[in-house]
Write a protein that holds these residues in place. Structure first.
Motif, PDB file in Angstrom:
ATOM      1  N   TYR A 154      -6.904  15.856 -17.237  1.00  0.00           N
ATOM      2  CA  TYR A 154      -7.467  16.608 -16.099  1.00  0.00           C
ATOM      3  C   TYR A 154      -6.457  16.971 -15.025  1.00  0.00           C
ATOM      4  O   TYR A 154      -6.716  17.850 -14.208  1.00  0.00           O
ATOM      5  CB  TYR A 154      -8.603  15.814 -15.464  1.00  0.00           C
ATOM      6  N   VAL A 155      -5.332  16.298 -14.987  1.00  0.00           N
ATOM      7  CA  VAL A 155      -4.371  16.556 -13.918  1.00  0.00           C
ATOM      8  C   VAL A 155      -3.117  17.251 -14.448  1.00  0.00           C
ATOM      9  O   VAL A 155      -2.811  18.367 -14.065  1.00  0.00           O
ATOM     10  CB  VAL A 155      -4.010  15.254 -13.172  1.00  0.00           C
ATOM     11  N   LEU A 156      -2.411  16.579 -15.349  1.00  0.00           N
ATOM     12  CA  LEU A 156      -1.217  17.216 -15.911  1.00  0.00           C
ATOM     13  C   LEU A 156      -1.591  18.298 -16.918  1.00  0.00           C
ATOM     14  O   LEU A 156      -0.813  19.210 -17.175  1.00  0.00           O
ATOM     15  CB  LEU A 156      -0.332  16.173 -16.601  1.00  0.00           C
ATOM     16  N   ARG A 160     -13.449  18.005  -0.720  1.00  0.00           N
ATOM     17  CA  ARG A 160     -13.302  17.397  -2.047  1.00  0.00           C
ATOM     18  C   ARG A 160     -12.615  18.354  -3.004  1.00  0.00           C
ATOM     19  O   ARG A 160     -11.730  17.969  -3.758  1.00  0.00           O
ATOM     20  CB  ARG A 160     -14.663  16.982  -2.587  1.00  0.00           C
ATOM     21  N   GLU A 161     -13.031  19.613  -2.968  1.00  0.00           N
ATOM     22  CA  GLU A 161     -12.410  20.592  -3.873  1.00  0.00           C
ATOM     23  C   GLU A 161     -10.923  20.755  -3.581  1.00  0.00           C
ATOM     24  O   GLU A 161     -10.098  20.783  -4.486  1.00  0.00           O
ATOM     25  CB  GLU A 161     -13.115  21.948  -3.762  1.00  0.00           C
ATOM     26  N   ARG A 162     -10.605  20.880  -2.306  1.00  0.00           N
ATOM     27  CA  ARG A 162      -9.203  21.091  -1.946  1.00  0.00           C
ATOM     28  C   ARG A 162      -8.335  19.882  -2.263  1.00  0.00           C
ATOM     29  O   ARG A 162      -7.232  20.017  -2.779  1.00  0.00           O
ATOM     30  CB  ARG A 162      -9.089  21.433  -0.460  1.00  0.00           C
ATOM     31  N   PHE A 163      -8.823  18.699  -1.924  1.00  0.00           N
ATOM     32  CA  PHE A 163      -8.040  17.492  -2.227  1.00  0.00           C
ATOM     33  C   PHE A 163      -7.833  17.381  -3.735  1.00  0.00           C
ATOM     34  O   PHE A 163      -6.751  17.014  -4.198  1.00  0.00           O
ATOM     35  CB  PHE A 163      -8.738  16.243  -1.693  1.00  0.00           C
ATOM     36  N   ALA A 164      -8.871  17.701  -4.488  1.00  0.00           N
ATOM     37  CA  ALA A 164      -8.758  17.592  -5.939  1.00  0.00           C
ATOM     38  C   ALA A 164      -7.791  18.630  -6.500  1.00  0.00           C
ATOM     39  O   ALA A 164      -7.037  18.364  -7.428  1.00  0.00           O
ATOM     40  CB  ALA A 164     -10.128  17.754  -6.589  1.00  0.00           C
ATOM     41  N   ALA A 165      -7.800  19.812  -5.913  1.00  0.00           N
ATOM     42  CA  ALA A 165      -6.973  20.884  -6.457  1.00  0.00           C
ATOM     43  C   ALA A 165      -5.524  20.803  -5.977  1.00  0.00           C
ATOM     44  O   ALA A 165      -4.603  21.169  -6.715  1.00  0.00           O
ATOM     45  CB  ALA A 165      -7.563  22.244  -6.088  1.00  0.00           C
ATOM     46  N   ASP A 166      -5.330  20.328  -4.748  1.00  0.00           N
ATOM     47  CA  ASP A 166      -4.006  20.463  -4.135  1.00  0.00           C
ATOM     48  C   ASP A 166      -3.336  19.161  -3.729  1.00  0.00           C
ATOM     49  O   ASP A 166      -2.150  19.180  -3.397  1.00  0.00           O
ATOM     50  CB  ASP A 166      -4.119  21.342  -2.878  1.00  0.00           C
ATOM     51  N   LEU A 204     -12.989  11.999  -8.271  1.00  0.00           N
ATOM     52  CA  LEU A 204     -11.989  11.156  -8.930  1.00  0.00           C
ATOM     53  C   LEU A 204     -10.662  11.877  -9.092  1.00  0.00           C
ATOM     54  O   LEU A 204      -9.602  11.280  -8.911  1.00  0.00           O
ATOM     55  CB  LEU A 204     -12.512  10.679 -10.289  1.00  0.00           C
ATOM     56  N   THR A 205     -10.726  13.154  -9.417  1.00  0.00           N
ATOM     57  CA  THR A 205      -9.478  13.917  -9.505  1.00  0.00           C
ATOM     58  C   THR A 205      -8.774  13.936  -8.162  1.00  0.00           C
ATOM     59  O   THR A 205      -7.557  13.741  -8.084  1.00  0.00           O
ATOM     60  CB  THR A 205      -9.760  15.358  -9.969  1.00  0.00           C
ATOM     61  N   GLY A 206      -9.520  14.141  -7.105  1.00  0.00           N
ATOM     62  CA  GLY A 206      -8.937  14.120  -5.770  1.00  0.00           C
ATOM     63  C   GLY A 206      -8.335  12.767  -5.447  1.00  0.00           C
ATOM     64  O   GLY A 206      -7.216  12.684  -4.931  1.00  0.00           O
ATOM     65  N   LEU A 207      -9.061  11.735  -5.773  1.00  0.00           N
ATOM     66  CA  LEU A 207      -8.586  10.380  -5.525  1.00  0.00           C
ATOM     67  C   LEU A 207      -7.264  10.128  -6.248  1.00  0.00           C
ATOM     68  O   LEU A 207      -6.330   9.555  -5.685  1.00  0.00           O
ATOM     69  CB  LEU A 207      -9.654   9.393  -6.018  1.00  0.00           C
ATOM     70  N   LEU A 208      -7.189  10.572  -7.476  1.00  0.00           N
ATOM     71  CA  LEU A 208      -5.959  10.375  -8.243  1.00  0.00           C
ATOM     72  C   LEU A 208      -4.818  11.199  -7.668  1.00  0.00           C
ATOM     73  O   LEU A 208      -3.712  10.700  -7.449  1.00  0.00           O
ATOM     74  CB  LEU A 208      -6.203  10.747  -9.707  1.00  0.00           C
ATOM     75  N   ARG A 209      -5.094  12.482  -7.382  1.00  0.00           N
ATOM     76  CA  ARG A 209      -4.037  13.348  -6.850  1.00  0.00           C
ATOM     77  C   ARG A 209      -3.527  12.826  -5.512  1.00  0.00           C
ATOM     78  O   ARG A 209      -2.327  12.867  -5.246  1.00  0.00           O
ATOM     79  CB  ARG A 209      -4.573  14.780  -6.672  1.00  0.00           C
ATOM     80  N   VAL A 210      -4.425  12.351  -4.669  1.00  0.00           N
ATOM     81  CA  VAL A 210      -3.999  11.866  -3.361  1.00  0.00           C
ATOM     82  C   VAL A 210      -3.354  10.482  -3.474  1.00  0.00           C
ATOM     83  O   VAL A 210      -2.330  10.208  -2.844  1.00  0.00           O
ATOM     84  CB  VAL A 210      -5.181  11.823  -2.381  1.00  0.00           C
ATOM     85  N   GLY A 211      -3.930   9.627  -4.315  1.00  0.00           N
ATOM     86  CA  GLY A 211      -3.429   8.268  -4.433  1.00  0.00           C
ATOM     87  C   GLY A 211      -1.985   8.184  -4.852  1.00  0.00           C
ATOM     88  O   GLY A 211      -1.285   7.221  -4.546  1.00  0.00           O
ATOM     89  N   VAL A 212      -1.524   9.217  -5.548  1.00  0.00           N
ATOM     90  CA  VAL A 212      -0.168   9.182  -6.084  1.00  0.00           C
ATOM     91  C   VAL A 212       0.883   9.446  -5.012  1.00  0.00           C
ATOM     92  O   VAL A 212       2.010   8.977  -5.106  1.00  0.00           O
ATOM     93  CB  VAL A 212      -0.057  10.196  -7.237  1.00  0.00           C
ATOM     94  N   THR A 213       0.529  10.175  -3.955  1.00  0.00           N
ATOM     95  CA  THR A 213       1.546  10.505  -2.944  1.00  0.00           C
ATOM     96  C   THR A 213       1.211   9.959  -1.562  1.00  0.00           C
ATOM     97  O   THR A 213       2.006  10.109  -0.648  1.00  0.00           O
ATOM     98  CB  THR A 213       1.722  12.037  -2.812  1.00  0.00           C
ATOM     99  N   ASN A 214       0.045   9.342  -1.438  1.00  0.00           N
ATOM    100  CA  ASN A 214      -0.408   8.938  -0.108  1.00  0.00           C
ATOM    101  C   ASN A 214      -0.773   7.458  -0.097  1.00  0.00           C
ATOM    102  O   ASN A 214      -1.531   6.991  -0.938  1.00  0.00           O
ATOM    103  CB  ASN A 214      -1.626   9.804   0.265  1.00  0.00           C
ATOM    104  N   GLU A 215      -0.215   6.746   0.846  1.00  0.00           N
ATOM    105  CA  GLU A 215      -0.430   5.303   0.905  1.00  0.00           C
ATOM    106  C   GLU A 215      -1.913   4.949   1.012  1.00  0.00           C
ATOM    107  O   GLU A 215      -2.413   4.101   0.289  1.00  0.00           O
ATOM    108  CB  GLU A 215       0.333   4.738   2.111  1.00  0.00           C
ATOM    109  N   ALA A 216      -2.608   5.636   1.913  1.00  0.00           N
ATOM    110  CA  ALA A 216      -4.031   5.344   2.108  1.00  0.00           C
ATOM    111  C   ALA A 216      -4.825   5.667   0.841  1.00  0.00           C
ATOM    112  O   ALA A 216      -5.772   4.961   0.494  1.00  0.00           O
ATOM    113  CB  ALA A 216      -4.574   6.149   3.285  1.00  0.00           C
TER     114      ALA A 216
END
Lengths: 186, 186
Positions: free
Chosen positions: B154-156, B19-25, B96-108
């Motif tokens: 939280y992201v930008l 969770r931490e890594r997905f949210a951060a990276d 939620l941060t991870g979900l947003l960061r991943v959702g923007v570049t990843n279809e799943a």
DNA sequence: CCGATCGGTCAACGCTTGTTGGCCTACGCT
DNA sequence: AGCGTAGGCCAACAAGCGTTGACCGATCGG
């Protein structure tokens, strides 16, 4: 003025391919090899002309929002004008989509987004909001709503956001933006 | 009920690190190797317990927004309650941060975001908006403003959005959300 | 007390990535 | 015509990725 180089068409092809790939895939998945393939040239050319991947992104994400000067028009309509302008901007090319996709996972992309919205949206709000010292916060609020709709509609593609007509979007968002810009602080 | 396995603490450590890594990276830069290093175990354990990287993300991004049922409280305040609740949710952990960061570049990731907001925010709006058939569109509008502020803050990390106090954010966003939910269609 | 199962490590695989340097071709200037 | 230089391709590199399978020690039920 710099004279036109023979390689200008290639440079432009690279830039166009890069913008499409960054917009579609984000920073990491937009590989230099794929961009070069789209542009019909060798990956090493990208390096020659733009130094490295970061340099390519910097060049591909240059953008002028061309925001209208709001002072000149009836202050009741600046919300609608602004929302319309941003929707235009977002649909004309995919630079903004790329910027958003990259800004979310890439430090340099986030910095660029900060710079663009700070430098281009900031001054516009300064001209129309009640107290000048509140201009940055109001600009950030406007940005949050505009970017949020762009995120939902063009990036995440939430079905209801995609299915709304452009007029509906404007009708709902315009009052919000209008209030963020001109209302007394709540 | 399934009995507690000996490996549960490891599984939990992996999930937390993920969770931490997905949210951060974001998805691509959050490597399985880095996650395993954070969790203090071997990368192959991640594969054993979660199958592959997609499976790990699916497990790490499970979330219950725990939205309050708005029907029970004075309808004048549902905007403020909702905004407060989302800010809480966003700051408590980084799912939620991870979900947003991943959702923007990843279809799943995008699909998961659609599912979560559709299934959890949808019903809530259904309970409070004037015409039921408008509920999805109104939910999308609310999502656009909430996600937009989360993106900026939280992201930008746009400086003015970060520097606003929580009360200021609520004071500005609550009327917007309130209007999206309850106002007559403009 | 012994054997099966579970939790875990290690080393390697095939592949893709950004990036580099050498080489060839063809244009354009004098 | 001839030469320098710009435009372009090719092959390779080191590193990092997700993923796999063999192996080893501890735990625990019978």
């Amino acid at each position: 003025m710099t004279t036109a180089r023979r390689s200008d068409t290639t440079r432009a092809a690279i830039l166009e391919a890069a913008r499409e790939r960054f917009a579609a895939d984000g920073y990491e998945r937009a590989t230099i090899r794929a961009i070069a393939r789209d542009a019909g040239i060798d990956p090493s050319m990208v390096m020659r002309y733009y130094g490295n991947k970061e340099g390519l992104f910097a060049a591909a994400s240059e953008i002028d929002l061309a925001l209208p000067t709001l002072g000149a028009l009836p202050s009741k309509h600046i919300g609608a004008v602004l929302v319309n302008h941003f929707l235009d901007r977002w649909e004309r090319d995919d630079v903004l989509t790329g910027l958003l996709r990259v800004g979310v996972t890439n430090e340099a992309g986030a910095a660029r987004m900060q710079a663009i919205f700070g430098a281009q949206l900031g001054p516009v709000t300064l001209g129309v909001c009640p107290r000048p010292e509140e201009a940055p916060a109001r600009a950030a609020l406007v940005a949050s709503q505009i970017l949020g709709m762009a995120l939902a509609r063009y990036v995440l593609r939430l079905p209801p956001a995609v299915e709304m007509s452009r007029d509906e979007v404007v009708a709902w968002l315009a009052p919000t933006v209008q209030r963020y810009l001109t209302a007394e602080t709540p």
